[in-house]
Each structure stands twice: as C-alpha cells, then as structure tokens.
Write an enzyme that holds these catalytic residues in place. Structure first.
Site, PDB file in Angstrom:
ATOM      1  N   SER A  22       0.516  -0.999   0.117  1.00 55.67           N
ATOM      2  CA  SER A  22       0.150   0.194   0.059  1.00 55.67           C
ATOM      3  C   SER A  22       0.630   1.055  -0.076  1.00 55.67           C
ATOM      4  O   SER A  22       0.684   2.312  -0.720  1.00 55.67           O
ATOM      5  CB  SER A  22      -0.970  -0.192   1.379  1.00 55.67           C
ATOM      6  OG  SER A  22      -2.149  -1.301   1.283  1.00 55.67           O
ATOM      7  N   ARG A  26       1.670   4.593  -3.136  1.00 57.95           N
ATOM      8  CA  ARG A  26       1.147   6.052  -2.296  1.00 57.95           C
ATOM      9  C   ARG A  26       2.770   6.346  -2.776  1.00 57.95           C
ATOM     10  O   ARG A  26       2.324   8.216  -3.153  1.00 57.95           O
ATOM     11  CB  ARG A  26       0.737   5.997  -1.142  1.00 57.95           C
ATOM     12  CG  ARG A  26      -0.456   5.703  -1.338  1.00 57.95           C
ATOM     13  CD  ARG A  26      -1.366   5.033   0.310  1.00 57.95           C
ATOM     14  NE  ARG A  26      -2.687   4.987   0.371  1.00 57.95           N
ATOM     15  CZ  ARG A  26      -3.375   3.258   0.407  1.00 57.95           C
ATOM     16  NH1 ARG A  26      -2.537   2.810  -0.399  1.00 57.95           N
ATOM     17  NH2 ARG A  26      -4.115   3.688   0.203  1.00 57.95           N
ATOM     18  N   ARG A 120     -13.432  -6.600 -10.571  1.00 60.46           N
ATOM     19  CA  ARG A 120     -14.160  -6.247  -9.910  1.00 60.46           C
ATOM     20  C   ARG A 120     -14.697  -4.522  -9.917  1.00 60.46           C
ATOM     21  O   ARG A 120     -14.309  -3.817 -11.269  1.00 60.46           O
ATOM     22  CB  ARG A 120     -12.164  -5.573  -9.126  1.00 60.46           C
ATOM     23  CG  ARG A 120     -11.504  -7.005  -9.315  1.00 60.46           C
ATOM     24  CD  ARG A 120     -10.474  -6.952  -8.136  1.00 60.46           C
ATOM     25  NE  ARG A 120     -10.591  -6.447  -6.495  1.00 60.46           N
ATOM     26  CZ  ARG A 120      -9.817  -6.260  -6.144  1.00 60.46           C
ATOM     27  NH1 ARG A 120      -8.087  -6.152  -6.021  1.00 60.46           N
ATOM     28  NH2 ARG A 120      -9.519  -5.459  -4.725  1.00 60.46           N
ATOM     29  N   SER A 165     -13.099   1.764   2.470  1.00 62.34           N
ATOM     30  CA  SER A 165     -12.334   1.386   1.367  1.00 62.34           C
ATOM     31  C   SER A 165     -11.435   2.605   1.472  1.00 62.34           C
ATOM     32  O   SER A 165     -11.688   4.052   0.887  1.00 62.34           O
ATOM     33  CB  SER A 165     -13.166   1.335   0.319  1.00 62.34           C
ATOM     34  OG  SER A 165     -12.794   1.191  -0.877  1.00 62.34           O
ATOM     35  N   ASP A 320      -7.465  -7.596   5.027  1.00 59.54           N
ATOM     36  CA  ASP A 320      -6.771  -9.474   3.613  1.00 59.54           C
ATOM     37  C   ASP A 320      -5.719 -10.664   3.857  1.00 59.54           C
ATOM     38  O   ASP A 320      -5.390 -10.380   3.953  1.00 59.54           O
ATOM     39  CB  ASP A 320      -5.152  -7.734   3.299  1.00 59.54           C
ATOM     40  CG  ASP A 320      -5.575  -7.215   2.552  1.00 59.54           C
ATOM     41  OD1 ASP A 320      -6.908  -6.731   1.252  1.00 59.54           O
ATOM     42  OD2 ASP A 320      -5.241  -5.811   2.108  1.00 59.54           O
ATOM     43  N   LYS A 347     -12.391  -8.558  -3.709  1.00 57.44           N
ATOM     44  CA  LYS A 347     -11.116  -8.308  -3.182  1.00 57.44           C
ATOM     45  C   LYS A 347     -10.742  -8.877  -4.987  1.00 57.44           C
ATOM     46  O   LYS A 347     -10.805  -9.701  -5.932  1.00 57.44           O
ATOM     47  CB  LYS A 347     -10.404  -9.068  -2.166  1.00 57.44           C
ATOM     48  CG  LYS A 347     -10.427  -8.711  -1.471  1.00 57.44           C
ATOM     49  CD  LYS A 347     -10.476  -6.885  -0.842  1.00 57.44           C
ATOM     50  CE  LYS A 347     -10.723  -5.856   0.263  1.00 57.44           C
ATOM     51  NZ  LYS A 347     -10.277  -4.801   0.122  1.00 57.44           N
TER      52      LYS A 347
HETATM   53  C1  S3P Z   1      -5.541  -0.534   0.280  1.00 58.64           C
HETATM   54  C2  S3P Z   1      -6.802  -1.110   0.585  1.00 58.64           C
HETATM   55  C3  S3P Z   1      -7.898  -1.619   0.579  1.00 58.64           C
HETATM   56  C4  S3P Z   1      -6.708  -3.042   1.117  1.00 58.64           C
HETATM   57  C5  S3P Z   1      -5.982  -3.940  -0.404  1.00 58.64           C
HETATM   58  C6  S3P Z   1      -5.262  -2.320   0.042  1.00 58.64           C
HETATM   59  C7  S3P Z   1      -4.658   0.034  -0.214  1.00 58.64           C
HETATM   60  O1  S3P Z   1      -8.609  -1.965  -0.008  1.00 58.64           O
HETATM   61  O2  S3P Z   1      -7.070  -4.912   0.370  1.00 58.64           O
HETATM   62  O3  S3P Z   1      -5.384  -4.818  -0.447  1.00 58.64           O
HETATM   63  O4  S3P Z   1      -3.484   0.380  -0.213  1.00 58.64           O
HETATM   64  O5  S3P Z   1      -5.581   0.841  -0.472  1.00 58.64           O
HETATM   65  P1  S3P Z   1     -10.335  -0.876   0.384  1.00 58.64           P
HETATM   66  O6  S3P Z   1     -10.272  -0.375  -0.684  1.00 58.64           O
HETATM   67  O7  S3P Z   1     -11.221  -2.002   0.610  1.00 58.64           O
HETATM   68  O8  S3P Z   1      -9.838  -1.102   1.798  1.00 58.64           O
END
Ligand code: S3P
Length: 441
Positions: A22, A26, A120, A165, A320, A347
């Site tokens: 994550s 970013r 998705r 999310s 996750d 997912k």
């Molecule tokens: C993520 C957010 C999560 C997670 C994903 C990574 C991110 O999803 O499941 O693996 O880096 O922002 P959500 O958008 O459902 O929170």
C-alpha cells in the site's frame, strides 16, 4: 508454477519481510505529483507496484530504480494522455488510486487489468470522481475497461462511502489535491490511512477524526502543493502475517520480523493472534519519518490456539488477513466466527468462497456466511491437508494454504503460485530461509 508445502522443522530466524504494498503504490504516486525529486527506499518490487510505476511513466513521470536500489521519481510538468491503455495487472490499489489522480488532472487515460481485476467493481471510485467533474466511462457492470478524462479544476465534494475502503477514500483525496477547498470522505469505520499520513508528509493539509455521527472523516484541503521527499517503506504487515502464522503453528518455532509497519489500521491480525493465545509481541521502534510507525514482531510457537469472534467493526484492520486468520482458526480449538467482511467477495477473488473451499478441501469443517465464515477448529494436529488448492489467481489464498500445509498431516499443493509475486516476490525463498519445507511441485 505449482508449489507444495509440508510439515517439517521449526521456523527460526530474524528477517525483514518485503516492503509494504500500500505504501509503495502511494510513494510512487505522490512522487509523480510533487515538485522536486522523491527518493523511495525499500519499495516493494512486486508485480502490482511495478505496474503502477509503468503507468506513471506512461503518464509522463520520470521513474528510475529496481533491483533493491533507491527509486527516484520526478513529476512531469503536465501529465500526458498515454496513447496505450494503462495495464494494472492484478492491482486494485494501483488502478483505483491512479484513477483518482488522473481525474484531477487535464489528461485522458484508459485503464485495463488482468482477468481478476476486470471483474472487480470500479463504480465505487468512478461515481465520486464523476461528481468531482471527471468524465468517466466503464465497461458493463461498472468494470474495466475504464476511461477517464480528468479536469484541471475538480470540485471538492463530501463523499459518504457505504464501505470502509482506503482505495475509494484515496481516489477522492488524490483528485481533491487540485480542487479548491476541502474534499471529504466519510466512512462507516476507518480504513487504512496511509494516504493521509503520506500526503501530510509531502506538505498537504489533512484532517482526520470522528465525523460526529459515529462514522470516520478524512479530508484534504486543495489546492495542495506537494514537495518531493525521501520515503522509507516499512515491511508489509500483510506479508509478515504469513510467517507469523506459520511460526505460531509449527512446533519449536521462534521468529523475529523486523521493521514492520505497525500502523494501527494494519495490525488487527496480530492482535487477533494474541486474542487466540499466540505467543506474540509487538515492539514499537519509532517511525519511518514519513508518518508510519514501525517495529519488531516476536513470535514463538505456543501450546495451542483458541477460537475467537472478531468484532466486525474492527475488520478493516485485517481485511487482507482474513484467509490466513481462517487458517489459524482451523488449528484452534472451538468455533471461530468472522463477520462484517462482505467486501472480501470483491478482492482479487471472492475470498470468502475461496477460503471456504480450501478449508473444506483440507478436511476442515467450515460454513459460509454472507459476510464471513464459521470455522470449526480441529486442534493443533487435527488438520488433514493433503489437497490441491485452486487459488483462482489469488496471491493471498495461495500463501494462506501453503502455510496450512506446513502444519497439516499431509502436504498441500497450490495450482498457481506465480501470482504470489504480486505482493511477495520470493515468498518460497523467504519461507525456506526460515526453515519451512516449501518448494516447486
Ligand atoms: C488497500 C486497501 C484495501 C486492501 C488492499 C489495499 C490500499 O482495500 O484490501 O489490499 O492500499 O488502499 P479497500 O479499498 O477495500 O480498503
């Protein structure tokens, strides 16, 4: 490639898991939006993050790095419209966050992905971005391929998200960087806050806190002038989770996982392990300088685990990790009830269905709930294993059932192990170095 895992000796050692996925996405994105140079140390060089790097290059960013070196990112003067579609492979985070960034710039891009990403839902991101002034088009059912023509002057909005999310929240905040005023996202419970922490470190004004009506608010003030900086990516707690789970299950194990991101929104799994009676401790060691707390995790195999019923309100902190938590529950005593995890069906695969199928194939009694799972613990030596797991291309399903194989009576095989490289490039080598009996089938 197929992989197997079977019971063997203990897992021992001190090791740093790979960089956080994550935070890596970013760091590249904010580097591509900031003035000056951004240096990224410890970037996860997994397929998902590399897809984001490629997409940002196509949008005009200068990006160099690889083979464990420090990555360098420079934003283009203006983002360009790539002639070819941006292919995000398996990565929902890369696709959805980049959609937010494109929506707030004067450029047009087409977004595509692999078979999993193409199923998705994207409307959760496209709807608020359209309200902010972007022109958006999606395939049938709000799926990929998506086309976005961004606006140079996005309208700040207050977006009330039905789900917690981080991808939705981040897309709105990224678009809001160039708006005039506060772009706000209200979530039912807080999702991971890496965007808020990092964009603040790059110089933006951000507010986070309770919304006053029992929900959670994150807001960013635009226009924000981001200044490039050095980012150190901590180790990924979601990757560390597999080694931690294996060490808790395999007799005689003692493991230290170093420099792991201990962001409170990411360590729900380790707290769940403690609630199950695992011998695990978290040792805080300051932060990365970019706003993320880091520390060391110590795990020793213990006497046995007990079932838990996690609070559905806290599920975002280990969303996750539900598949690997379900594997631990299979070796516990008693019934584990996981609820509030309905979004797992959207997912990389339908993770509720895939976890259920894998557990049953390994001889574990389990039931599907609309938003979770009921798992009957078989005790520390009670899981049969001896199955070939269909991963449907889901990296976390593959790693979860390989860990199950390390403690089961009979070996476990996974049908498609290549996808593990999306988040954990050398998972087999990493686990082998700790003593796990994992290899090519
Ligand atoms: C993520 C957010 C999560 C997670 C994903 C990574 C991110 O999803 O499941 O693996 O880096 O922002 P959500 O958008 O459902 O929170």
């Amino acid at each position: 490639m197929r992989l197997f895992a079977r019971a063997g000796g203990p897992l021992r050692g001190a090791i740093r898991p790979p960089g956080d996925k994550s935070i890596s996405h970013r760091a590249l994105l904010f580097g591509a939006l900031a003035r000056g140079e951004t240096e990224i140390e410890g970037l996860l060089e997994g397929a998902d993050v590399l897809a984001t790097a490629r997409a940002l290059r196509a949008l005009g960013a200068e990006i160099s790095g690889g083979a464990g070196r420090v990555w360098k990112v420079r934003a283009p003067k203006t983002w360009r419209s790539p002639p070819e579609p941006l292919d995000f492979g398996n990565s929902g985070t890369g696709a959805r966050l980049t959609m937010g960034a494109v929506a707030g710039r004067l450029c047009t891009a087409r977004f595509i992905g692999d078979a999993s990403l193409s199923t998705r839902p994207m409307a959760r991101v496209l709807d608020p971005l359209a309200r902010m002034g972007a022109n958006t088009q999606a395939g049938p059912g709000g799926r990929l391929p998506v086309m976005i023509s961004g606006t140079a002057a996005p309208t700040p909005i207050k977006h009330e998200s039905a789900i917690a999310s981080a991808q939705v929240k981040s897309a709105v905040l990224l678009c809001g960087l160039h708006g005039d005023g506060w772009s706000e996202v209200i979530e039912p419970t807080p999702s991971r806050d890496h965007t808020e922490r990092m964009v603040r470190a790059f110089g933006a004004e951000v507010e986070t806190g309770p919304s006053g009506d029992g929900r959670w608010r994150a807001a960013l003030h635009g226009p924000a002038r981001l200044q490039g900086r050095r980012i150190t990516v901590p180790a990924d707690p979601s990757s560390a989770a597999f080694a931690a789970a294996a060490a808790a299950l395999v007799e005689g194990s003692a493991l230290t996982l170093e420099q792991v991101c201990l962001n409170p929104q990411r360590i729900g799994f380790f707290h769940a392990m403690q609630a199950m009676g695992a011998d695990l401790s978290l040792e805080a060691q300051g932060d990365t300088g970019g706003g993320e707390p880091i520390g060391t995790i110590h795990i020793r195999a213990g006497a046995g685990l007990r079932a838990i019923t996690p609070d559905p309100a806290g599920i975002a902190a280990f969303i996750d990790e539900v598949p690997i938590l379900s594997v631990l529950a299979a070796f516990a005593s008693g019934e584990t009830r996981i609820t509030g995890a309905g979004d797992l069906r959207h997912k990389e695969s339908d993770r509720i269905a895939m976890t259920l199928a894998g557990l049953r194939a390994c001889g574990v009694e389990a039931q599907e709930l609309p938003d979770g799972l009921l798992i009957q613990g078989q005790g520390p030596r009670g899981v049969r294993g001896g199955a070939e797991i269909q991963t449907h291309g889901d990296h976390r399903i593959a790693m979860s059932f390989l860990v199950l194989g390390l403690a089961a009576q009979a070996p476990v095989e996974v049908d498609q192990a290549d996808m593990i490289a999306t988040s954990f490039p050398d998972f087999a080598g990493f686990m082998q170095s700790l003593g796990a009996d994992i290899g090519s089938a």
